[in-house]
Design a protein around this motif. Structure first.
Motif, mmCIF file in Angstrom:
data_model
loop_
_atom_site.group_PDB
_atom_site.id
_atom_site.type_symbol
_atom_site.label_atom_id
_atom_site.label_comp_id
_atom_site.label_asym_id
_atom_site.label_seq_id
_atom_site.Cartn_x
_atom_site.Cartn_y
_atom_site.Cartn_z
ATOM 1 N N VAL A 102 0.852 -1.178 0.000
ATOM 2 C CA VAL A 102 0.000 0.000 0.000
ATOM 3 C C VAL A 102 0.894 1.236 0.000
ATOM 4 O O VAL A 102 2.016 1.208 0.524
ATOM 5 C CB VAL A 102 -0.937 0.013 1.227
ATOM 6 C CG1 VAL A 102 -0.131 0.191 2.526
ATOM 7 C CG2 VAL A 102 -2.007 1.079 1.106
ATOM 8 N N VAL A 103 0.414 2.306 -0.588
ATOM 9 C CA VAL A 103 1.120 3.587 -0.581
ATOM 10 C C VAL A 103 0.492 4.489 0.478
ATOM 11 O O VAL A 103 -0.729 4.665 0.514
ATOM 12 C CB VAL A 103 1.066 4.268 -1.962
ATOM 13 C CG1 VAL A 103 1.668 5.680 -1.894
ATOM 14 C CG2 VAL A 103 1.810 3.433 -2.998
ATOM 15 N N LEU A 104 1.332 5.037 1.366
ATOM 16 C CA LEU A 104 0.893 5.952 2.417
ATOM 17 C C LEU A 104 1.582 7.295 2.258
ATOM 18 O O LEU A 104 2.635 7.395 1.622
ATOM 19 C CB LEU A 104 1.210 5.372 3.799
ATOM 20 C CG LEU A 104 0.647 3.991 4.133
ATOM 21 C CD1 LEU A 104 1.139 3.543 5.509
ATOM 22 C CD2 LEU A 104 -0.873 3.974 4.065
ATOM 23 N N GLN A 105 1.006 8.322 2.868
ATOM 24 C CA GLN A 105 1.562 9.673 2.829
ATOM 25 C C GLN A 105 1.753 10.160 4.264
ATOM 26 O O GLN A 105 0.900 10.842 4.822
ATOM 27 C CB GLN A 105 0.596 10.596 2.064
ATOM 28 C CG GLN A 105 1.138 11.981 1.762
ATOM 29 C CD GLN A 105 0.207 12.747 0.842
ATOM 30 O OE1 GLN A 105 -0.372 12.182 -0.089
ATOM 31 N NE2 GLN A 105 0.053 14.042 1.103
ATOM 32 N N PRO A 106 2.864 9.785 4.896
ATOM 33 C CA PRO A 106 3.049 10.079 6.322
ATOM 34 C C PRO A 106 3.040 11.578 6.629
ATOM 35 O O PRO A 106 3.601 12.390 5.894
ATOM 36 C CB PRO A 106 4.419 9.467 6.635
ATOM 37 C CG PRO A 106 4.609 8.413 5.586
ATOM 38 C CD PRO A 106 3.981 8.999 4.358
ATOM 39 N N ASP A 107 2.384 11.893 7.744
ATOM 40 C CA ASP A 107 2.319 13.270 8.213
ATOM 41 C C ASP A 107 2.220 13.218 9.741
ATOM 42 O O ASP A 107 1.954 12.174 10.319
ATOM 43 C CB ASP A 107 1.094 13.973 7.620
ATOM 44 C CG ASP A 107 1.102 15.479 7.863
ATOM 45 O OD1 ASP A 107 2.177 16.028 8.150
ATOM 46 O OD2 ASP A 107 0.027 16.095 7.764
ATOM 47 N N ARG A 108 2.456 14.356 10.386
ATOM 48 C CA ARG A 108 2.403 14.430 11.855
ATOM 49 C C ARG A 108 3.247 13.327 12.489
ATOM 50 O O ARG A 108 2.781 12.553 13.324
ATOM 51 C CB ARG A 108 0.952 14.374 12.337
ATOM 52 C CG ARG A 108 0.201 15.684 12.083
ATOM 53 C CD ARG A 108 -1.211 15.648 12.611
ATOM 54 N NE ARG A 108 -2.105 15.041 11.624
ATOM 55 C CZ ARG A 108 -3.393 14.798 11.847
ATOM 56 N NH1 ARG A 108 -3.919 15.067 13.020
ATOM 57 N NH2 ARG A 108 -4.136 14.269 10.907
ATOM 58 N N THR A 115 0.590 9.705 10.840
ATOM 59 C CA THR A 115 -0.752 9.680 10.261
ATOM 60 C C THR A 115 -0.636 9.622 8.743
ATOM 61 O O THR A 115 0.247 10.257 8.161
ATOM 62 C CB THR A 115 -1.532 10.933 10.679
ATOM 63 O OG1 THR A 115 -1.745 10.885 12.096
ATOM 64 C CG2 THR A 115 -2.878 11.013 9.980
ATOM 65 N N ASP A 116 -1.526 8.856 8.115
ATOM 66 C CA ASP A 116 -1.597 8.872 6.654
ATOM 67 C C ASP A 116 -2.419 10.093 6.235
ATOM 68 O O ASP A 116 -3.607 10.190 6.555
ATOM 69 C CB ASP A 116 -2.241 7.596 6.118
ATOM 70 C CG ASP A 116 -2.298 7.581 4.598
ATOM 71 O OD1 ASP A 116 -1.537 8.346 3.967
ATOM 72 O OD2 ASP A 116 -3.109 6.826 4.036
ATOM 73 N N ALA A 117 -1.782 11.016 5.542
ATOM 74 C CA ALA A 117 -2.431 12.265 5.144
ATOM 75 C C ALA A 117 -2.921 12.228 3.707
ATOM 76 O O ALA A 117 -3.126 13.285 3.097
ATOM 77 C CB ALA A 117 -1.461 13.432 5.335
ATOM 78 N N ALA A 118 -3.136 11.048 3.154
ATOM 79 C CA ALA A 118 -3.689 10.954 1.802
ATOM 80 C C ALA A 118 -5.003 11.735 1.746
ATOM 81 O O ALA A 118 -5.831 11.619 2.653
ATOM 82 C CB ALA A 118 -3.928 9.496 1.429
ATOM 83 N N PRO A 119 -5.200 12.556 0.706
ATOM 84 C CA PRO A 119 -6.383 13.434 0.661
ATOM 85 C C PRO A 119 -7.708 12.700 0.839
ATOM 86 O O PRO A 119 -8.611 13.211 1.515
ATOM 87 C CB PRO A 119 -6.282 14.069 -0.727
ATOM 88 C CG PRO A 119 -4.815 14.063 -1.039
ATOM 89 C CD PRO A 119 -4.291 12.795 -0.437
ATOM 90 N N HIS A 120 -7.833 11.497 0.290
ATOM 91 C CA HIS A 120 -9.123 10.801 0.370
ATOM 92 C C HIS A 120 -9.439 10.311 1.785
ATOM 93 O O HIS A 120 -10.572 9.928 2.076
ATOM 94 C CB HIS A 120 -9.162 9.620 -0.603
ATOM 95 C CG HIS A 120 -8.349 8.437 -0.187
ATOM 96 N ND1 HIS A 120 -6.998 8.321 -0.464
ATOM 97 C CD2 HIS A 120 -8.678 7.319 0.503
ATOM 98 C CE1 HIS A 120 -6.544 7.182 0.024
ATOM 99 N NE2 HIS A 120 -7.540 6.556 0.625
ATOM 100 N N ARG A 121 -8.444 10.351 2.691
ATOM 101 C CA ARG A 121 -8.666 9.919 4.072
ATOM 102 C C ARG A 121 -8.816 11.089 5.041
ATOM 103 O O ARG A 121 -9.021 10.881 6.237
ATOM 104 C CB ARG A 121 -7.522 9.008 4.539
ATOM 105 C CG ARG A 121 -7.442 7.705 3.771
ATOM 106 C CD ARG A 121 -6.258 6.837 4.152
ATOM 107 N NE ARG A 121 -6.377 6.251 5.479
ATOM 108 C CZ ARG A 121 -5.586 5.250 5.918
ATOM 109 N NH1 ARG A 121 -4.649 4.743 5.117
ATOM 110 N NH2 ARG A 121 -5.735 4.763 7.142
#
Length: 365
Positions: A102-108, A115-121
């Motif tokens: 899976v591809v995640l976009q780590p933030d915070r 946290t996964d900061a992917a826009p759809h989440r």
């Protein structure tokens, strides 16, 4: 590279297919996580059954109309990183699709997680978007990954149900009825409730699972679905429904004239799901665990809540993994076809309650 995942028809949970799709290159700030192992329980079937009502389908959209990917809890390793704060090889625990990666976009980012900061989440509940970094996770131990994946999210819900009922003085009741008593979330709840003085905990289950439920020792008594008459009709009780069986819910509401509260948790009886309107007695209320998490975090603070949960988790897992009489025995399956077969088995209710499915799309080494 390509991704293999399991797609499920949203309107027919028994209809599935495996899919292989080409991977897009990572963008700056993204990481690709290899999903090593994940648990599959009746809780995941509930995610599918309530996928539209509670937005579970939105976490990992399939991109195909009518098809979805049911979320699961498990462990993964960062295989590729375009984020300076997340290293290749780092191990994480969290919410994944039934897939090999899976591809995640780590933030915070914090030492213990991100946290996964992917826009759809962004509009979905934060509890499900948080990933724990195993190197700093207080609940993590390397030798109990299977038990963590199988029970951690379920026990957190169990702990919160018990806390919610106690927080409301059990709505004036002294008896708690738990349907689907052999399910992991139900017996986790029973384990907690058994520590409450003056509360009788009655497990409701199918005839084939009575002996298993009785063997756990956390229920005051176990009653079959066809034996409701063994419980006094005037019992001061609350009903905690893990099964979601509409006909049985009606039977409970009809029999118990002093039913003080009715809580809907899950839908393990997928073939018998139905609405909860026009019931005698109290309105059936959907329990949403993240709401109780927020309440207690606001009241106690995150650190205190974490300490309470950790203490309860250690006591529960010590009981569950007791070598003399384990409540749960992990069973590993590898490969896409094995994942698909295990899903069909859990959906059909054919798994023994003492068996815990640990799955991986990757072939066994």
């Amino acid at each position: 590279m390509s991704t293999t995942d399991l797609l499920i028809r949203k309107d027919a949970l028994g209809t599935t297919r495996l899919r292989n799709s080409s991977d897009a290159p990572l963008a700056d700030g993204q990481v690709r996580v290899r999903i090593d192992t994940f648990a599959l329980t009746s809780n995941n079937i509930t995610y599918g059954a309530f996928g539209d009502a509670m937005s579970y389908w939105q976490f990992f959209p399939s991109g195909e109309e009518g098809w979805g990917r049911i979320p699961v809890w498990g462990f993964g390793s960062v295989a590729q990183s375009m984020h300076p704060g997340v290293a290749v090889g780092e191990r994480v625990y969290g919410y994944f699709p039934m897939a090999d990666q899976v591809v995640l976009q780590p933030d915070r980012l914090r030492p213990e997680g991100f946290t996964d900061a992917a826009p759809h989440r962004s509009e979905l509940h934060a509890v499900y978007n948080r990933y724990m970094r195993c190197g700093a996770d207080p609940l993590y131990t390397a030798d109990t990954e299977d038990i963590q994946a199988l029970l951690r999210p379920l026990f957190i819900t169990s702990w919160l149900i018990d806390d919610f009922l106690a927080d409301n003085d059990f709505f004036g009741a002294d008896t708690v009825l738990l349907s689907s008593a052999s399910s992991k979330t139900a017996y986790g709840t029973a384990f907690q409730l058994a520590q409450r003085p003056g509360i009788e905990v009655i497990g409701l289950t199918s005839p084939g699972n009575k002996l298993f439920c009785e063997s756990l020792g956390c229920y005051s008594r176990v009653v079959g679905y066809d034996e409701l008459e063994l419980i006094p009709a005037d019992a001061l009780c609350v009903y905690v429904d893990f099964a979601g069986n509409a006909a049985f819910r009606l039977a409970v509401h009809t029999r118990f004239v002093n039913l003080r509260f009715s809580s809907s948790i899950g839908g393990t009886h997928v073939e018998h799901l139905g609405g909860a309107k026009n019931l005698p007695g109290p309105r059936a209320t959907l329990f949403f665990a993240p709401a109780q998490i927020k309440k207690r975090t606001d009241e106690w603070g995150g650190a205190v809540m974490g300490e309470k949960l950790l203490t309860a988790w250690k006591a529960f897992t010590a009981q569950v993994t007791d070598p003399a009489a384990p409540w749960l025995v992990p069973d590993r399956h590898h490969g896409p076809e094995a994942v698909q077969a295990a899903y069909a088995e859990v959906l059909g209710g054919r798994s023994h309650p003492r068996m815990g499915h640990m799955l991986s799309f990757h072939k066994a080494l």
